[in-house]
Design a protein around this motif. Structure first.
Motif, PDB file in Angstrom:
ATOM      1  N   ASP A 174       5.532  -1.469   2.427  1.00  0.00           N
ATOM      2  CA  ASP A 174       5.114  -0.561   1.437  1.00  0.00           C
ATOM      3  C   ASP A 174       4.851   0.952   1.727  1.00  0.00           C
ATOM      4  OD1 ASP A 174       5.258  -2.805  -0.222  1.00  0.00           O
ATOM      5  OD2 ASP A 174       3.036  -2.670  -0.934  1.00  0.00           O
ATOM      6  N   VAL A 175       5.843   1.244   2.823  1.00  0.00           N
ATOM      7  CA  VAL A 175       5.823   2.570   3.136  1.00  0.00           C
ATOM      8  C   VAL A 175       6.482   3.503   2.238  1.00  0.00           C
ATOM      9  CG1 VAL A 175       6.037   4.091   5.300  1.00  0.00           C
ATOM     10  CG2 VAL A 175       5.301   1.770   5.626  1.00  0.00           C
TER      11      VAL A 175
ATOM     12  N   VAL B  43       2.434   7.015   1.249  1.00  0.00           N
ATOM     13  CA  VAL B  43       2.283   7.673   2.529  1.00  0.00           C
ATOM     14  C   VAL B  43       1.396   9.126   2.062  1.00  0.00           C
ATOM     15  CG1 VAL B  43       3.611   8.987   4.399  1.00  0.00           C
ATOM     16  CG2 VAL B  43       4.568   7.017   3.634  1.00  0.00           C
ATOM     17  N   GLU B  44       1.707   9.444   1.094  1.00  0.00           N
ATOM     18  CA  GLU B  44       1.161  10.826   0.771  1.00  0.00           C
ATOM     19  C   GLU B  44      -0.454  10.663   0.680  1.00  0.00           C
ATOM     20  OE1 GLU B  44       2.144  13.769   1.060  1.00  0.00           O
ATOM     21  OE2 GLU B  44       4.390  12.903   1.407  1.00  0.00           O
TER      22      GLU B  44
ATOM     23  N   ARG C 294       8.869   5.406  -5.465  1.00  0.00           N
ATOM     24  CA  ARG C 294       9.058   4.123  -4.648  1.00  0.00           C
ATOM     25  C   ARG C 294       9.854   4.062  -3.608  1.00  0.00           C
ATOM     26  NH1 ARG C 294       9.943   2.384 -10.267  1.00  0.00           N
ATOM     27  NH2 ARG C 294      12.033   2.112 -10.070  1.00  0.00           N
ATOM     28  N   ASP C 295      10.463   5.302  -3.552  1.00  0.00           N
ATOM     29  CA  ASP C 295      11.525   5.349  -2.357  1.00  0.00           C
ATOM     30  C   ASP C 295      10.678   5.173  -0.885  1.00  0.00           C
ATOM     31  OD1 ASP C 295      13.496   5.873  -3.884  1.00  0.00           O
ATOM     32  OD2 ASP C 295      13.495   8.044  -3.675  1.00  0.00           O
ATOM     33  N   VAL C 296      11.282   4.594  -0.126  1.00  0.00           N
ATOM     34  CA  VAL C 296      10.851   4.492   1.364  1.00  0.00           C
ATOM     35  C   VAL C 296      10.726   6.173   2.030  1.00  0.00           C
ATOM     36  CG1 VAL C 296      11.084   3.478   3.701  1.00  0.00           C
ATOM     37  CG2 VAL C 296      11.616   2.065   1.650  1.00  0.00           C
ATOM     38  N   TYR C 297       9.698   6.203   2.580  1.00  0.00           N
ATOM     39  CA  TYR C 297       9.340   7.424   3.225  1.00  0.00           C
ATOM     40  C   TYR C 297      10.745   7.898   4.186  1.00  0.00           C
ATOM     41  CZ  TYR C 297       6.549  11.479   4.984  1.00  0.00           C
ATOM     42  OH  TYR C 297       6.155  12.529   5.087  1.00  0.00           O
ATOM     43  N   PRO C 298      11.175   8.996   4.085  1.00  0.00           N
ATOM     44  CA  PRO C 298      12.316   9.417   4.734  1.00  0.00           C
ATOM     45  C   PRO C 298      12.620   9.313   6.262  1.00  0.00           C
ATOM     46  CG  PRO C 298      11.883  11.102   3.137  1.00  0.00           C
ATOM     47  CD  PRO C 298      10.645  10.236   3.115  1.00  0.00           C
TER      48      PRO C 298
ATOM     49  N   PHE D  96       3.494  -7.065  11.699  1.00  0.00           N
ATOM     50  CA  PHE D  96       3.372  -6.353  10.368  1.00  0.00           C
ATOM     51  C   PHE D  96       3.036  -4.950  10.692  1.00  0.00           C
ATOM     52  CE2 PHE D  96       2.397 -10.608   8.641  1.00  0.00           C
ATOM     53  CZ  PHE D  96       3.170 -10.599   7.428  1.00  0.00           C
ATOM     54  N   THR D  97       3.529  -4.036   9.643  1.00  0.00           N
ATOM     55  CA  THR D  97       3.269  -2.768   9.777  1.00  0.00           C
ATOM     56  C   THR D  97       3.031  -2.314   8.217  1.00  0.00           C
ATOM     57  OG1 THR D  97       5.510  -2.006   9.703  1.00  0.00           O
ATOM     58  CG2 THR D  97       4.579  -2.160  11.953  1.00  0.00           C
ATOM     59  N   GLY D  98       2.735  -0.999   8.100  1.00  0.00           N
ATOM     60  CA  GLY D  98       2.476  -0.704   6.550  1.00  0.00           C
ATOM     61  C   GLY D  98       1.364  -0.177   6.047  1.00  0.00           C
ATOM     62  N   ILE D  99       1.450  -0.168   4.654  1.00  0.00           N
ATOM     63  CA  ILE D  99       0.291   0.301   3.829  1.00  0.00           C
ATOM     64  C   ILE D  99       0.097  -0.693   2.658  1.00  0.00           C
ATOM     65  CG2 ILE D  99      -0.695   2.340   2.388  1.00  0.00           C
ATOM     66  CD1 ILE D  99       1.786   4.036   3.891  1.00  0.00           C
TER      67      ILE D  99
END
Length: 198
Positions: A16-17, A22-23, A93-97, A135-138
Motif C-alpha cells: 500500500d505505498v 505516503v503523504e 490509489r496510484d503507487v508512489y512514483p 514485508f515493507t510498506g504502510i
C-alpha cells in the motif's frame, strides 16, 4: 539470514505505498529513500508484489467497514454509508512514483488488511516455491502486522524490514515494531541487502 532471504525462495511485498498514504506518514523522505534503495537492490533477483487498496463499490462494503468509518471520523451510520472512500480517486490509489512497479512486478488489488484475503497471493507463492516473505510498506500497525501474522500462520518465514515500514502515527508504528520483533524477523534494509548476493 542469508539462507532465510535467499532470492530463490523469497519475495518482497510493497504494501500500500500509494500516494494518499505516503503523504500522511511521519517519516516520508527517509521511508521513501530506504524503500527505493531496497527495491533497486532486489529487483531482478526475486519477485516483487505491490498491493493497492481498492475499495469495494459503495453499498457493497461490509457493515464492519462502515462501523470503522463511523469510529474514525466520528460520523453517523447514514453519513458513513454516503462518505466516499479516501482511496476512491484513481490518483490517490496510484503507487508512489519513486517506487513505482516495473512491468515484471505483480500488482495485487485488494480491499482488506491482509494480502491473503480475497487474492491469489498464496497460490502464486506456493506455485513458485516461495517460503520467505519480506514485508515493507504502510501501515505498520494495520496491513503489515495483519499480513505478517497471516503469513506466519500459513508457515512462511516472515521478515519485516524496519526502515521500510511506516505509518501516519509514529507511536503506533513504534509499538507495532516492538510486537513484530517478538514474533518475526525484523531487520533494516542495509542488513537485508548485505544478506542478498549481488
Amino acid at each position: 539470514m542469508k539462507e532465510i532471504v535467499d532470492p530463490i525462495h523469497t519475495c518482497l511485498v510493497v504494501w500500500d505505498v500509494q500516494n494518499a498514504l505516503v503523504e500522511r506518514i511521519f517519516n516520508k523522505e527517509e521511508f521513501v529513500n530506504h524503500l527505493e534503495t531496497l527495491i533497486k537492490g532486489v529487483r531482478g533477483k526475486m519477485p516483487i508484489f505491490y498491493t493497492k487498496i481498492t475499495p469495494l463499490k459503495n453499498g457493497f462494503q461490509s457493515s464492519w467497514s462502515y462501523y470503522t468509518t463511523m469510529k474514525n471520523f466520528g460520523i453517523s451510520p447514514e453519513e458513513a454509508v454516503k462518505m466516499p472512500h479516501f482511496m476512491s480517486k484513481p490518483e490517490a490509489r496510484d503507487v508512489y512514483p519513486e517506487v513505482f512497479p516495473s512491468s515484471d512486478d505483480i500488482v495485487i488489488e485488494k480491499s482488506t488488511a491482509s494480502i491473503f484475503v480475497g487474492t491469489d497471493f498464496e497460490q502464486m507463492l506456493r506455485n513458485r516455491g516461495i517460503t520467505t516473505i519480506m514485508f515493507t510498506g504502510i501501515s505498520t500497525e494495520i496491513g503489515i502486522e495483519s499480513s505478517a501474522r497471516d503469513a506466519s500462520n500459513r508457515g512462511f518465514y516472515t521478515v519485516i524490514i524496519s526502515d521500510c515500514v511506516s505509518s501516519s502515527n509514529k507511536e503506533l508504528h513504534e509499538s507495532a515494531l516492538k510486537v513484530l520483533d517478538k514474533m518475526f524477523i525484523v531487520r533494516n534494509s542495509s542488513e537485508i541487502l548485505k544478506s542478498i548476493p549481488n
